[in-house]
Scaffold this motif. Structure first.
Motif, PDB file in Angstrom:
ATOM      1  N   MET A   1     -13.683  -4.822   0.578  1.00  0.00           N
ATOM      2  CA  MET A   1     -12.636  -4.105  -0.167  1.00  0.00           C
ATOM      3  C   MET A   1     -11.320  -4.146   0.619  1.00  0.00           C
ATOM      4  O   MET A   1     -11.310  -3.923   1.824  1.00  0.00           O
ATOM      5  CB  MET A   1     -13.097  -2.656  -0.346  1.00  0.00           C
ATOM      6  N   PHE A   2     -10.238  -4.459  -0.080  1.00  0.00           N
ATOM      7  CA  PHE A   2      -8.916  -4.528   0.552  1.00  0.00           C
ATOM      8  C   PHE A   2      -8.017  -3.491  -0.115  1.00  0.00           C
ATOM      9  O   PHE A   2      -8.121  -3.268  -1.310  1.00  0.00           O
ATOM     10  CB  PHE A   2      -8.313  -5.924   0.364  1.00  0.00           C
ATOM     11  N   SER A   3      -7.166  -2.842   0.674  1.00  0.00           N
ATOM     12  CA  SER A   3      -6.263  -1.889   0.036  1.00  0.00           C
ATOM     13  C   SER A   3      -4.831  -2.110   0.487  1.00  0.00           C
ATOM     14  O   SER A   3      -4.563  -2.628   1.578  1.00  0.00           O
ATOM     15  CB  SER A   3      -6.687  -0.439   0.284  1.00  0.00           C
ATOM     16  N   GLY A   4      -3.916  -1.722  -0.397  1.00  0.00           N
ATOM     17  CA  GLY A   4      -2.498  -1.921  -0.121  1.00  0.00           C
ATOM     18  C   GLY A   4      -1.667  -1.469  -1.304  1.00  0.00           C
ATOM     19  O   GLY A   4      -2.175  -0.805  -2.216  1.00  0.00           O
ATOM     20  N   GLN A   5      -0.395  -1.869  -1.295  1.00  0.00           N
ATOM     21  CA  GLN A   5       0.505  -1.432  -2.354  1.00  0.00           C
ATOM     22  C   GLN A   5       0.768  -2.555  -3.356  1.00  0.00           C
ATOM     23  O   GLN A   5       0.751  -3.735  -2.990  1.00  0.00           O
ATOM     24  CB  GLN A   5       1.829  -0.983  -1.744  1.00  0.00           C
ATOM     25  N   ALA A   6       1.018  -2.154  -4.586  1.00  0.00           N
ATOM     26  CA  ALA A   6       1.277  -3.131  -5.650  1.00  0.00           C
ATOM     27  C   ALA A   6       2.245  -2.527  -6.658  1.00  0.00           C
ATOM     28  O   ALA A   6       2.150  -1.337  -6.988  1.00  0.00           O
ATOM     29  CB  ALA A   6      -0.026  -3.499  -6.359  1.00  0.00           C
ATOM     30  N   TRP A   7       3.176  -3.364  -7.144  1.00  0.00           N
ATOM     31  CA  TRP A   7       4.050  -2.929  -8.244  1.00  0.00           C
ATOM     32  C   TRP A   7       3.283  -3.039  -9.547  1.00  0.00           C
ATOM     33  O   TRP A   7       2.688  -4.079  -9.835  1.00  0.00           O
ATOM     34  CB  TRP A   7       5.313  -3.794  -8.299  1.00  0.00           C
ATOM     35  N   ARG A   8       3.299  -1.935 -10.314  1.00  0.00           N
ATOM     36  CA  ARG A   8       2.588  -1.908 -11.594  1.00  0.00           C
ATOM     37  C   ARG A   8       3.546  -1.457 -12.690  1.00  0.00           C
ATOM     38  O   ARG A   8       4.408  -0.605 -12.446  1.00  0.00           O
ATOM     39  CB  ARG A   8       1.437  -0.886 -11.563  1.00  0.00           C
ATOM     40  N   VAL A   9       3.394  -2.005 -13.871  1.00  0.00           N
ATOM     41  CA  VAL A   9       4.083  -1.442 -15.033  1.00  0.00           C
ATOM     42  C   VAL A   9       3.243  -0.260 -15.479  1.00  0.00           C
ATOM     43  O   VAL A   9       2.064  -0.417 -15.814  1.00  0.00           O
ATOM     44  CB  VAL A   9       4.217  -2.485 -16.169  1.00  0.00           C
ATOM     45  N   VAL A  10       3.833   0.931 -15.437  1.00  0.00           N
ATOM     46  CA  VAL A  10       3.068   2.132 -15.814  1.00  0.00           C
ATOM     47  C   VAL A  10       3.469   2.649 -17.199  1.00  0.00           C
ATOM     48  O   VAL A  10       2.773   3.458 -17.797  1.00  0.00           O
ATOM     49  CB  VAL A  10       3.227   3.246 -14.750  1.00  0.00           C
ATOM     50  N   ARG A  11       4.605   2.196 -17.692  1.00  0.00           N
ATOM     51  CA  ARG A  11       5.054   2.492 -19.068  1.00  0.00           C
ATOM     52  C   ARG A  11       6.090   1.434 -19.429  1.00  0.00           C
ATOM     53  O   ARG A  11       6.685   0.833 -18.533  1.00  0.00           O
ATOM     54  CB  ARG A  11       5.654   3.901 -19.184  1.00  0.00           C
ATOM     55  N   PHE A  12       6.309   1.182 -20.698  1.00  0.00           N
ATOM     56  CA  PHE A  12       7.358   0.238 -21.089  1.00  0.00           C
ATOM     57  C   PHE A  12       8.713   0.915 -21.013  1.00  0.00           C
ATOM     58  O   PHE A  12       8.841   2.109 -21.315  1.00  0.00           O
ATOM     59  CB  PHE A  12       7.125  -0.280 -22.517  1.00  0.00           C
ATOM     60  N   GLY A  13       9.736   0.155 -20.605  1.00  0.00           N
ATOM     61  CA  GLY A  13      11.082   0.707 -20.553  1.00  0.00           C
ATOM     62  C   GLY A  13      11.964  -0.119 -19.651  1.00  0.00           C
ATOM     63  O   GLY A  13      11.707  -1.301 -19.404  1.00  0.00           O
ATOM     64  N   GLU A  14      13.039   0.507 -19.162  1.00  0.00           N
ATOM     65  CA  GLU A  14      13.925  -0.170 -18.213  1.00  0.00           C
ATOM     66  C   GLU A  14      13.133  -0.433 -16.933  1.00  0.00           C
ATOM     67  O   GLU A  14      12.277   0.397 -16.561  1.00  0.00           O
ATOM     68  CB  GLU A  14      15.137   0.713 -17.913  1.00  0.00           C
TER      69      GLU A  14
END
Ligand SMILES: NC(=O)c1ccc[n+]([C@@H]2O[C@H](COP(=O)([O-])OP(=O)(O)OC[C@H]3O[C@@H](n4cnc5c(N)ncnc54)[C@H](OP(=O)(O)O)[C@@H]3O)[C@@H](O)[C@H]2O)c1
Length: 329
Positions: A1-14
Motif C-alpha cells: 500500500m502506498f500513500s500520498g497526495q492527489a488532486w481530485r475533482v470533488v465537484r464540477f465548477g471553476e
C-alpha cells in the motif's frame, strides 16, 4: 500500500473550486496497470473539460486529474512487462478515476513506454497523449502519405504540436495554424513548413497561395469557426480528422458539402489497439522516432504541484507548447 497526495475533482465548477488536494492510498496494481511514483505529469485542455463537467468519458466526481505521467515504477502485477525501478511514461488510468497529478499514479501498462534516452521528465510526462493521438489520427484513422499536405489547427497546442511533428516525420508538408505570432514562431521552431495566424490572416487565401489546390488533410483539435473556415481549403478527395473541440464546439459538418466537394470526415479517439502486440509496436515506433531526433515534446509552461487549479484555469488562454506539472524531483 502506498500513500500520498492527489488532486481530485470533488465537484464540477471553476478549477479552484472543483479540484482539491486529498490524501489517498494506492493498492497493489491490478493486471493491466503499473504503479509509478510520479515525477511529472502532462496537462491539456481536457483538464478544463473534466473540472467543468464537460468531459464525455468520465462520470460524476470524485475522480483524479491528469491523463499522462512519467516516473519510476514502484509496483507491478504478476507477469507485467515492466519491473520495479523502470523509468516510464504513459497514459494514466484516469478513465477509472486515477489521475497523474498525484504522488503515485496507475499507468495503463499497454499505453506506456520506457523513457527514451535523453528525454527530460517534463518531455516524457507530456509525450503520451499528444503523440498517441497524433498516431491515431495520422497513421491509423487518416493515414498520411509522404508528399501530402496536412493542415494542423491549434498547432501550438499539445495535440497540435504532436501532429505537426509526426506529420513531418511521415514526410508530409505541414501547414500550422495558430492564433498569435508567438505561437506561429513556436510552430516554425518545431518544423512547420508554413505557418498561418488565423487571427490576422485570411486562412483560405493563404492556403490557396501555399498549395494551389487545397490540403489533403485537416487535423482538427479545435472545431468551431476556425475549423469551419479551414474546411473551405480541403482538396477534392481530402479529409478532415476530428480530434477535439478546444473552441467549445466540434466542427459543424454539412453532408451535402462533403458530397459535392468529394471529401470525408473521420473521428479520432486515441484508444489502444485491441491487439496488445500492435499497441506495443505503436509505442516502440513513437519511442524510436524520439530516439532518432524526429519528434519530441515541445514543453511550454511548467507548473508546481501546488498550482494545479491555476494551471487548469490557464487552459482558457493557453500559451504555446505542452503544459506540464512538476510533481516531485
Ligand atoms: N481525440 C483524442 O483522442 C484526443 C486526445 C487529446 C486531446 N483531445 C482534444 O483535443 C483538444 C485540444 O486539446 P489540447 O490538449 O491540445 O489543448 P491545448 O494544448 O490547450 O491547445 C488547444 C489549442 O486550441 C486553440 N483554441 C481555440 N479556441 C480555444 C479556446 N476557446 N480555448 C482554448 N484553446 C482554444 C488554442 O490555439 P490558438 O490560440 O492558436 O487558437 C490552443 O493552443 C481538446 O478538445 C481535447 O479534448 C482529443
Amino acid at each position: 500500500m502506498f500513500s500520498g497526495q492527489a488532486w481530485r475533482v470533488v465537484r464540477f465548477g471553476e478549477p479552484a473550486d472543483a479540484a482539491e488536494l486529498r490524501e489517498l492510498t494506492w493498492a497493489e496494481p491490478s493486471p493491466g496497470q503499473v504503479l509509478i511514483r510520479v515525477r511529472a505529469a502532462g496537462a491539456g485542455y481536457p483538464d478544463l473539460m473534466m473540472t467543468s463537467g464537460h468531459y464525455p468519458l468520465l462520470g460524476n466526481p470524485p475522480f483524479g486529474l491528469g491523463s499522462e505521467a512519467a516516473g519510476e515504477v514502484v509496483a507491478v502485477p504478476p507477469g507485467s512487462r515492466f519491473s520495479v525501478g523502470d523509468q516510464i511514461a504513459g497514459i494514466t488510468d484516469f478513465r477509472n478515476g486515477w489521475g497523474g497529478y498525484a504522488e503515485y499514479a496507475y499507468v495503463r501498462e499497454g499505453s506506456a513506454m520506457p523513457i527514451p534516452a535523453g528525454m527530460t521528465d517534463e518531455q516524457a510526462a507530456g509525450f503520451p497523449i499528444g503523440f498517441r493521438t497524433a498516431h491515431a489520427g495520422l497513421v491509423e484513422r487518416a493515414p498520411v502519405r509522404a508528399g501530402q499536405t496536412v493542415l494542423v489547427l491549434g498547432a501550438a497546442g499539445s495535440t497540435g504540436l504532436a501532429a505537426l511533428q509526426l506529420g513531418k516525420a511521415l514526410g508530409a508538408t505541414v501547414i500550422a495554424v495558430a492564433g498569435s505570432r508567438e505561437k506561429t514562431e513556436f510552430c516554425t521552431r518545431f518544423g512547420a513548413d508554413h505557418v498561418v495566424n488565423y487571427r490576422t490572416e485570411d486562412l483560405p487565401a493563404r492556403i490557396a497561395e501555399i498549395t494551389g489546390r487545397g490540403v489533403d488533410l485537416i487535423y482538427d483539435p479545435v472545431g468551431g469557426d476556425t475549423a469551419a473556415v479551414a474546411l473551405k481549403s480541403v482538396a477534392r478527395g481530402g479529409q478532415i480528422a476530428i480530434v477535439g473541440l478546444a473552441s467549445g464546439t466540434p466542427v459543424a459538418l454539412d453532408a451535402t458539402d462533403l458530397l459535392l466537394r468529394n471529401y470525408s470526415a473521420v473521428g479520432v479517439l486515441a484508444t489502444p489497439d485491441e491487439d496488445p502486440q500492435v499497441e506495443a509496436a505503436v509505442w516502440r515506433r513513437l519511442a524510436g522516432l524520439v530516439e532518432a531526433g524526429k519528434i519530441t515534446t515541445p514543453v511550454g509552461r511548467v507548473y508546481g504541484f501546488d498550482e494545479v487549479p491555476r494551471m487548469i484555469e490557464g487552459h482558457r488562454a493557453p500559451g504555446p507548447g505542452k503544459t506540464v506539472v512538476r510533481v516531485a524531483f
